[in-house]
Design a protein around this motif. Structure first.
Motif, PDB file in Angstrom:
ATOM      1  N   ASN A 199       0.817  -1.219   0.000  1.00 10.64           N
ATOM      2  CA  ASN A 199       0.000   0.000   0.000  1.00 10.64           C
ATOM      3  C   ASN A 199       0.853   1.273   0.000  1.00 10.64           C
ATOM      4  OD1 ASN A 199       0.993  -0.100   2.571  1.00 10.64           O
ATOM      5  ND2 ASN A 199      -0.980  -0.029   3.606  1.00 10.64           N
ATOM      6  N   ILE A 200       2.156   1.138  -0.208  1.00 14.69           N
ATOM      7  CA  ILE A 200       3.039   2.304  -0.335  1.00 14.69           C
ATOM      8  C   ILE A 200       4.022   2.059  -1.477  1.00 14.69           C
ATOM      9  CG2 ILE A 200       2.895   3.003   2.098  1.00 14.69           C
ATOM     10  CD1 ILE A 200       5.594   1.674   2.535  1.00 14.69           C
ATOM     11  N   ASN A 201       4.593   3.153  -1.968  1.00 10.77           N
ATOM     12  CA  ASN A 201       5.675   3.087  -2.952  1.00 10.77           C
ATOM     13  C   ASN A 201       6.987   3.344  -2.215  1.00 10.77           C
ATOM     14  OD1 ASN A 201       3.662   3.019  -5.114  1.00 10.77           O
ATOM     15  ND2 ASN A 201       3.390   5.191  -4.663  1.00 10.77           N
ATOM     16  N   ILE A 202       8.005   2.560  -2.519  1.00 10.53           N
ATOM     17  CA  ILE A 202       9.258   2.630  -1.770  1.00 10.53           C
ATOM     18  C   ILE A 202      10.413   2.974  -2.696  1.00 10.53           C
ATOM     19  CG2 ILE A 202      10.902   1.319  -0.388  1.00 10.53           C
ATOM     20  CD1 ILE A 202       8.574  -0.327   0.657  1.00 10.53           C
ATOM     21  N   LEU A 203      11.200   3.945  -2.261  1.00 10.18           N
ATOM     22  CA  LEU A 203      12.437   4.315  -2.940  1.00 10.18           C
ATOM     23  C   LEU A 203      13.587   4.021  -1.985  1.00 10.18           C
ATOM     24  CD1 LEU A 203      13.616   5.873  -5.507  1.00 10.18           C
ATOM     25  CD2 LEU A 203      13.684   7.864  -4.008  1.00 10.18           C
ATOM     26  N   TYR A 204      14.538   3.210  -2.427  1.00 15.78           N
ATOM     27  CA  TYR A 204      15.652   2.854  -1.563  1.00 15.78           C
ATOM     28  C   TYR A 204      16.723   3.948  -1.605  1.00 15.78           C
ATOM     29  CZ  TYR A 204      13.316  -1.604  -1.430  1.00 15.78           C
ATOM     30  OH  TYR A 204      12.369  -2.575  -1.246  1.00 15.78           O
TER      31      TYR A 204
ATOM     32  N   ILE B  32       4.708  10.556  -8.637  1.00 18.68           N
ATOM     33  CA  ILE B  32       4.429   9.523  -7.640  1.00 18.68           C
ATOM     34  C   ILE B  32       5.141   9.872  -6.331  1.00 18.68           C
ATOM     35  CG2 ILE B  32       4.620   7.069  -7.073  1.00 18.68           C
ATOM     36  CD1 ILE B  32       2.740   7.610  -9.393  1.00 18.68           C
ATOM     37  N   TRP B  33       4.438   9.715  -5.215  1.00 20.58           N
ATOM     38  CA  TRP B  33       5.038   9.886  -3.893  1.00 20.58           C
ATOM     39  C   TRP B  33       5.724   8.592  -3.471  1.00 20.58           C
ATOM     40  CZ3 TRP B  33       6.139  14.051  -1.194  1.00 20.58           C
ATOM     41  CH2 TRP B  33       5.426  15.230  -1.413  1.00 20.58           C
TER      42      TRP B  33
ATOM     43  N   HIS C  99      15.685  -1.462  -7.185  1.00 18.50           N
ATOM     44  CA  HIS C  99      15.895  -0.016  -7.133  1.00 18.50           C
ATOM     45  C   HIS C  99      14.706   0.685  -6.490  1.00 18.50           C
ATOM     46  CE1 HIS C  99      18.646  -0.852 -10.729  1.00 18.50           C
ATOM     47  NE2 HIS C  99      19.439  -0.390  -9.779  1.00 18.50           N
ATOM     48  N   VAL C 100      13.518   0.229  -6.847  1.00 19.00           N
ATOM     49  CA  VAL C 100      12.275   0.888  -6.435  1.00 19.00           C
ATOM     50  C   VAL C 100      11.198  -0.169  -6.301  1.00 19.00           C
ATOM     51  CG1 VAL C 100      10.515   2.585  -7.114  1.00 19.00           C
ATOM     52  CG2 VAL C 100      12.887   3.007  -7.688  1.00 19.00           C
ATOM     53  N   LEU C 101      10.231   0.093  -5.423  1.00 17.79           N
ATOM     54  CA  LEU C 101       9.039  -0.753  -5.328  1.00 17.79           C
ATOM     55  C   LEU C 101       7.822   0.126  -5.617  1.00 17.79           C
ATOM     56  CD1 LEU C 101       8.152  -3.428  -2.682  1.00 17.79           C
ATOM     57  CD2 LEU C 101       6.481  -1.684  -3.297  1.00 17.79           C
ATOM     58  N   LEU C 102       7.060  -0.268  -6.629  1.00 14.04           N
ATOM     59  CA  LEU C 102       5.824   0.437  -6.960  1.00 14.04           C
ATOM     60  C   LEU C 102       4.639  -0.378  -6.439  1.00 14.04           C
ATOM     61  CD1 LEU C 102       6.469   1.645 -10.634  1.00 14.04           C
ATOM     62  CD2 LEU C 102       6.700   2.937  -8.514  1.00 14.04           C
ATOM     63  N   GLY C 103       3.892   0.206  -5.510  1.00 15.27           N
ATOM     64  CA  GLY C 103       2.749  -0.479  -4.925  1.00 15.27           C
ATOM     65  C   GLY C 103       1.427  -0.020  -5.523  1.00 15.27           C
ATOM     66  N   ARG C 104       0.353  -0.282  -4.779  1.00 16.64           N
ATOM     67  CA  ARG C 104      -0.993   0.046  -5.272  1.00 16.64           C
ATOM     68  C   ARG C 104      -1.180   1.522  -5.599  1.00 16.64           C
ATOM     69  NH1 ARG C 104      -2.527  -3.731  -1.280  1.00 16.64           N
ATOM     70  NH2 ARG C 104      -3.088  -2.048   0.154  1.00 16.64           N
ATOM     71  N   PRO C 105      -0.618   2.476  -4.795  1.00 14.82           N
ATOM     72  CA  PRO C 105      -0.824   3.883  -5.149  1.00 14.82           C
ATOM     73  C   PRO C 105      -0.308   4.235  -6.546  1.00 14.82           C
ATOM     74  CG  PRO C 105      -0.019   3.693  -2.899  1.00 14.82           C
ATOM     75  CD  PRO C 105       0.089   2.338  -3.500  1.00 14.82           C
ATOM     76  N   ALA C 106       0.859   3.696  -6.907  1.00 15.81           N
ATOM     77  CA  ALA C 106       1.412   3.979  -8.237  1.00 15.81           C
ATOM     78  C   ALA C 106       0.595   3.288  -9.326  1.00 15.81           C
ATOM     79  CB  ALA C 106       2.867   3.535  -8.305  1.00 15.81           C
ATOM     80  N   LEU C 107       0.196   2.031  -9.075  1.00 16.92           N
ATOM     81  CA  LEU C 107      -0.590   1.306 -10.067  1.00 16.92           C
ATOM     82  C   LEU C 107      -1.926   1.998 -10.304  1.00 16.92           C
ATOM     83  CD1 LEU C 107       0.080  -2.413  -9.008  1.00 16.92           C
ATOM     84  CD2 LEU C 107       1.285  -1.006 -10.694  1.00 16.92           C
TER      85      LEU C 107
ATOM     86  N   ALA D 155      -2.804   1.016 -14.075  1.00 18.77           N
ATOM     87  CA  ALA D 155      -2.067  -0.111 -14.641  1.00 18.77           C
ATOM     88  C   ALA D 155      -2.743  -1.437 -14.319  1.00 18.77           C
ATOM     89  CB  ALA D 155      -0.643  -0.122 -14.110  1.00 18.77           C
ATOM     90  N   VAL D 156      -2.594  -2.387 -15.240  1.00 22.30           N
ATOM     91  CA  VAL D 156      -3.094  -3.746 -15.046  1.00 22.30           C
ATOM     92  C   VAL D 156      -1.902  -4.696 -15.184  1.00 22.30           C
ATOM     93  CG1 VAL D 156      -4.657  -5.534 -15.848  1.00 22.30           C
ATOM     94  CG2 VAL D 156      -5.340  -3.128 -15.994  1.00 22.30           C
ATOM     95  N   PRO D 157      -1.338  -5.186 -14.060  1.00 20.55           N
ATOM     96  CA  PRO D 157      -0.205  -6.118 -14.146  1.00 20.55           C
ATOM     97  C   PRO D 157      -0.682  -7.561 -14.286  1.00 20.55           C
ATOM     98  CG  PRO D 157      -0.563  -5.494 -11.863  1.00 20.55           C
ATOM     99  CD  PRO D 157      -1.605  -4.761 -12.671  1.00 20.55           C
ATOM    100  N   HIS D 158       0.079  -8.357 -15.000  1.00 19.69           N
ATOM    101  CA  HIS D 158      -0.179  -9.795 -15.102  1.00 19.69           C
ATOM    102  C   HIS D 158       1.113 -10.498 -14.681  1.00 19.69           C
ATOM    103  CE1 HIS D 158      -1.340 -13.735 -16.470  1.00 19.69           C
ATOM    104  NE2 HIS D 158      -2.512 -13.283 -16.894  1.00 19.69           N
TER     105      HIS D 158
END
Length: 214
Positions: free
Chosen positions: A26-31, A84-85, A96-104, A109-112
């Motif tokens: 439920n969050i987007n993460i930048l390392y 994106i936050w 490098h980065v994690l894109l969660g539900r907020p970014a999708l 976006a529709v991931p498969h």
């Protein structure tokens, strides 16, 4: 799912090849390592009070701050760009980065995950981003090893703390009598039996032999 994406800030843009797509987050993460590659300084981050779990099993993590970055999917002929936050965390990670539900949700976006493909609507139609199985497997294995090492380190830290606390406890005396506080009740060593009723000599009380008859 691991995809390629371009991240853009003022006067700099970088394309990263290990962008994890996680629809369960439920969050987007930048390392932090990625933040430094983008040339972002810690003083540019905004305060964050988010506390989250799941990156390291059983452990919680607090970000060092948050920042808004433009994320681009597609190529120079057809792309989609959205601000994106991100929560910035000071952790080692193969991604490098994690894109969660907020970014999708922002990209619609529709991931498969089975086909390692993600589709997003763009200005000229649907944009399809394709991942690589080999890279996804390698990143997943590296992430698993890292999480395991962090859990082991945390368990060792807790064990060391328990041992330190135990070493501060006073030693138990070998003689249990030494633990009896001063002034506690002690039965008299010399006692005598006093009959309670002449008709029932089997009923008696035990009292100190040196006590006054009164």
């Amino acid at each position: 799912m691991v995809l390629d994406s371009t991240f853009s800030i003022e006067r700099r843009a970088c394309r990263f090849s290990r962008v994890m797509i996680d629809g369960g987050s439920n969050i987007n993460i930048l390392y932090r390592d990625t933040m430094e590659k983008l040339g972002i300084k810690k003083k540019q981050l905004q305060p964050s009070w988010t506390v989250f779990h799941g990156i390291v099993p059983g452990l919680s993590c607090s970000p060092i701050g948050k920042i808004k970055i433009d994320v681009l999917f597609g190529d120079k002929t057809h792309f989609r760009r959205e601000p994106i936050w991100f929560e910035v965390v000071d952790l080692d990670n193969p991604y490098h980065v994690l894109l969660g539900r907020p970014a999708l949700a922002k990209f619609m976006a529709v991931p498969h995950y089975a086909y390692l493909k993600m589709k997003i609507p763009g200005p000229k139609g649907i944009i399809t981003i394709v991942g690589e199985y080999k890279k996804s497997v390698m990143c997943a294995a590296a992430s698993s090893r890292l999480a395991e090492s962090l859990v082991i380190a945390e368990e060792k830290r807790l064990l060391d703390r328990v041992v330190a606390m135990a070493s501060k406890q006073p030693d138990m005396p070998s003689d249990p009598k030494e633990t009896e506080p001063e002034g506690s009740f002690q039965p008299a060593k010399e006692t005598k039996e006093i009959t309670l009723h002449l008709a029932h000599p089997e009923k008696y009380a035990v009292m100190g032999a040196n006590l006054d008859r009164k």
